[in-house]
Design a protein around this motif. Structure first.
Motif, PDB file in Angstrom:
ATOM      1  N   HIS A 260      22.369 101.976  -8.087  1.00 40.04           N
ATOM      2  CA  HIS A 260      22.495 102.774  -7.358  1.00 40.04           C
ATOM      3  C   HIS A 260      23.668 103.288  -6.595  1.00 40.04           C
ATOM      4  O   HIS A 260      24.163 104.223  -6.052  1.00 40.04           O
ATOM      5  CB  HIS A 260      21.195 102.801  -6.255  1.00 40.04           C
ATOM      6  CG  HIS A 260      19.896 103.022  -7.066  1.00 40.04           C
ATOM      7  ND1 HIS A 260      19.124 104.161  -7.215  1.00 40.04           N
ATOM      8  CD2 HIS A 260      19.339 101.855  -7.673  1.00 40.04           C
ATOM      9  CE1 HIS A 260      17.976 103.731  -8.120  1.00 40.04           C
ATOM     10  NE2 HIS A 260      18.013 102.490  -8.204  1.00 40.04           N
TER      11      HIS A 260
ATOM     12  N   HIS B 194      11.382 100.492   0.324  1.00 39.97           N
ATOM     13  CA  HIS B 194      11.760  99.421  -1.014  1.00 39.97           C
ATOM     14  C   HIS B 194      12.887  98.239  -0.619  1.00 39.97           C
ATOM     15  O   HIS B 194      12.029  97.059  -0.754  1.00 39.97           O
ATOM     16  CB  HIS B 194      12.662 100.387  -2.218  1.00 39.97           C
ATOM     17  CG  HIS B 194      13.386  99.619  -3.092  1.00 39.97           C
ATOM     18  ND1 HIS B 194      12.440  99.160  -4.309  1.00 39.97           N
ATOM     19  CD2 HIS B 194      14.704  99.576  -3.398  1.00 39.97           C
ATOM     20  CE1 HIS B 194      13.510  98.577  -5.060  1.00 39.97           C
ATOM     21  NE2 HIS B 194      14.755  98.978  -4.719  1.00 39.97           N
TER      22      HIS B 194
ATOM     23  N   ASP C  80      16.180  95.251 -10.143  1.00 41.41           N
ATOM     24  CA  ASP C  80      15.121  95.618  -9.907  1.00 41.41           C
ATOM     25  C   ASP C  80      14.047  94.897 -10.648  1.00 41.41           C
ATOM     26  O   ASP C  80      12.875  95.402 -10.347  1.00 41.41           O
ATOM     27  CB  ASP C  80      14.887  97.288 -10.098  1.00 41.41           C
ATOM     28  CG  ASP C  80      15.733  97.955  -9.083  1.00 41.41           C
ATOM     29  OD1 ASP C  80      16.011  97.424  -7.892  1.00 41.41           O
ATOM     30  OD2 ASP C  80      16.007  99.568  -9.572  1.00 41.41           O
TER      31      ASP C  80
ATOM     32  N   HIS D 101      21.228  98.532  -4.427  1.00 43.16           N
ATOM     33  CA  HIS D 101      21.073  97.835  -5.653  1.00 43.16           C
ATOM     34  C   HIS D 101      22.367  98.339  -6.642  1.00 43.16           C
ATOM     35  O   HIS D 101      22.444  99.430  -6.534  1.00 43.16           O
ATOM     36  CB  HIS D 101      19.602  98.062  -6.241  1.00 43.16           C
ATOM     37  CG  HIS D 101      18.482  97.110  -5.677  1.00 43.16           C
ATOM     38  ND1 HIS D 101      17.362  97.396  -5.535  1.00 43.16           N
ATOM     39  CD2 HIS D 101      18.740  95.749  -5.257  1.00 43.16           C
ATOM     40  CE1 HIS D 101      16.787  96.238  -4.766  1.00 43.16           C
ATOM     41  NE2 HIS D 101      17.781  95.379  -4.771  1.00 43.16           N
TER      42      HIS D 101
ATOM     43  N   ASP E 256      14.623 104.115  -5.343  1.00 41.97           N
ATOM     44  CA  ASP E 256      13.525 103.198  -5.605  1.00 41.97           C
ATOM     45  C   ASP E 256      12.783 103.312  -4.292  1.00 41.97           C
ATOM     46  O   ASP E 256      13.384 103.282  -3.189  1.00 41.97           O
ATOM     47  CB  ASP E 256      14.036 102.071  -5.764  1.00 41.97           C
ATOM     48  CG  ASP E 256      14.651 101.836  -7.127  1.00 41.97           C
ATOM     49  OD1 ASP E 256      14.697 102.585  -8.056  1.00 41.97           O
ATOM     50  OD2 ASP E 256      15.628 100.933  -7.336  1.00 41.97           O
TER      51      ASP E 256
ATOM     52  N   HIS F  10      20.162 103.479  -1.787  1.00 45.83           N
ATOM     53  CA  HIS F  10      20.070 101.595  -1.456  1.00 45.83           C
ATOM     54  C   HIS F  10      21.303 100.980  -2.285  1.00 45.83           C
ATOM     55  O   HIS F  10      21.967 101.742  -3.271  1.00 45.83           O
ATOM     56  CB  HIS F  10      18.834 101.316  -1.580  1.00 45.83           C
ATOM     57  CG  HIS F  10      18.344 101.112  -3.010  1.00 45.83           C
ATOM     58  ND1 HIS F  10      17.986 102.223  -3.653  1.00 45.83           N
ATOM     59  CD2 HIS F  10      18.112 100.096  -3.831  1.00 45.83           C
ATOM     60  CE1 HIS F  10      17.504 101.808  -5.034  1.00 45.83           C
ATOM     61  NE2 HIS F  10      17.421 100.508  -4.888  1.00 45.83           N
TER      62      HIS F  10
HETATM   63 ZN   LIG Z   1      16.260  99.182  -6.209  1.00 44.56          ZN
END
Ligand SMILES: [Zn+2]
Ligand SMILES: [Zn+2]
Length: 327
Positions: free
Chosen positions: A39, A90, A327, A36, A111, A34
């Motif tokens: 990542h 998520h 996060d 974020h 996540d 994803h």
């Molecule tokens: Zn995340």
């Protein structure tokens, strides 16, 4: 299966020629769970494979490598393995990554959240996997989330009561995921919402994939009073809505479930809405998947999860991957 770390956040599989959530020069491709920051690959040489929404978010956030979309239900194959995505619940576009190879099956969660965020594609997992690599951000029994209905009620009440009392409500939430989930939940109120600029540019992607965000516009200091406002906590220190004298703030995060956090923040309300699964769902999910081995990542409390998994007879160990404060 040979599993190695790459960078602070990623995993590299030398026998399979791939990496997950981190660039490795020897890997043919990197799969990105994803968008974020912890990542996303940062290397411009990266050949990234991810879902369509994640690719769109990565574009917005300045990813300069080459990106290829892979939809849920499709798979990528090379000489060593087959890789497919499962919706992780998520944030929009978030995927769990499932690998099938001669040395068995592996599920990497990235996540994830189950029950899923309503502003995502939902949550779905394979029936089983030999190896599970799972994040465990909220890995203490004190983290048991309220239902979606209860949280929706808290969010609606905070907004309407503040407005009725003549105050401007401000929801403090990070820019990608939580902010849009709040907007999606607030949309039925029909009241205008203003969102901080960094989150605003990501909202189009949600609308593009059919997640309604209601009546919103970008934060404007001069006209923000009386709107519902959404901004990351850090914006408050930089003067966000500092010209509005009557305002109330709500901190929206899984960490809000921990009352000791309140003393570190000056907020009027703590709303424990998380983008990660709670401790009890984590243990339940591990049991359901019944893997031969679980690797726990992203947790400040590995000993606690290890203890509970061992009690269930699930072999496990800790793999240190660093999380991003986003996060
Ligand atoms: Zn995340
Ligand atoms: Zn993360």
């Amino acid at each position: 299966m040979n599993i190695q770390k790459t960078g602070y956040h990623g995993l590299y599989f030398p026998d399979l020629g791939i990496s997950l959530d981190g660039y490795h020069p020897e890997a043919e491709v990197v799969f990105v769970s994803h968008a974020h920051a912890d990542h996303m690959p940062r290397n411009r040489k990266a050949r990234a494979i991810t879902t369509h929404p994640t690719l769109d978010f990565m574009d917005c956030r300045g990813f300069t490598g080459s990106g290829e979309p892979l939809a849920f239900g499709e798979s990528f194959e090379n000489n060593y393995c087959r890789v497919s995505f499962y919706p992780a619940g998520h944030i929009l576009g978030s995927a769990m990554i499932y690998i099938e190879s001669d040395s068995g099956t592996l599920l990497y969660t990235g996540d994830y959240r189950t029950p899923p965020s309503p502003a995502t594609e939902g949550f779905e997992a394979p029936k089983t996997a030999d190896i599970l690599i799972t994040e465990a951000t909220f890995a203490l029994p004190i983290y048991k989330w309220k239902s979606h209905e209860e949280l929706t009620h808290e969010i609606h009440s905070f907004a309407t009561e503040s407005l009725n009392d003549g105050y401007t409500p401000i929801f403090l939430a990070y820019n990608l995921g939580k902010a849009q989930e709040l907007m999606h939940i607030l949309a039925p109120l029909g009241h205008p919402v203003m969102i901080h600029g960094a989150g605003f540019k990501l909202c189009d992607v949600y609308e593009k994939y059919g997640i309604g965000l209601g009546n919103y516009s970008v934060y404007d200091r001069d006209t923000c009073e009386g709107n519902i406002l959404i901004a990351p906590s850090s914006a408050m220190a930089n003067g966000f809505a500092s010209n509005v004298s009557k305002k109330r703030t709500a901190y929206c995060s899984g960490w809000a479930a921990n009352e000791s956090r309140r003393t570190q923040l000056t907020v009027d309300k703590m709303i424990p809405i998380s983008d990660h699964l709670d401790f009890f769902e984590l243990i339940r999910f591990c049991k359901q998947l019944s893997p031969k081995m679980v690797f726990i990542t992203h947790t400040p409390n590995p000993a606690v999860v290890e203890h509970y998994l061992s009690k269930e007879g699930i072999e496990n160990s800790f793999l240190h991957l660093e999380a991003d404060p986003e996060d």
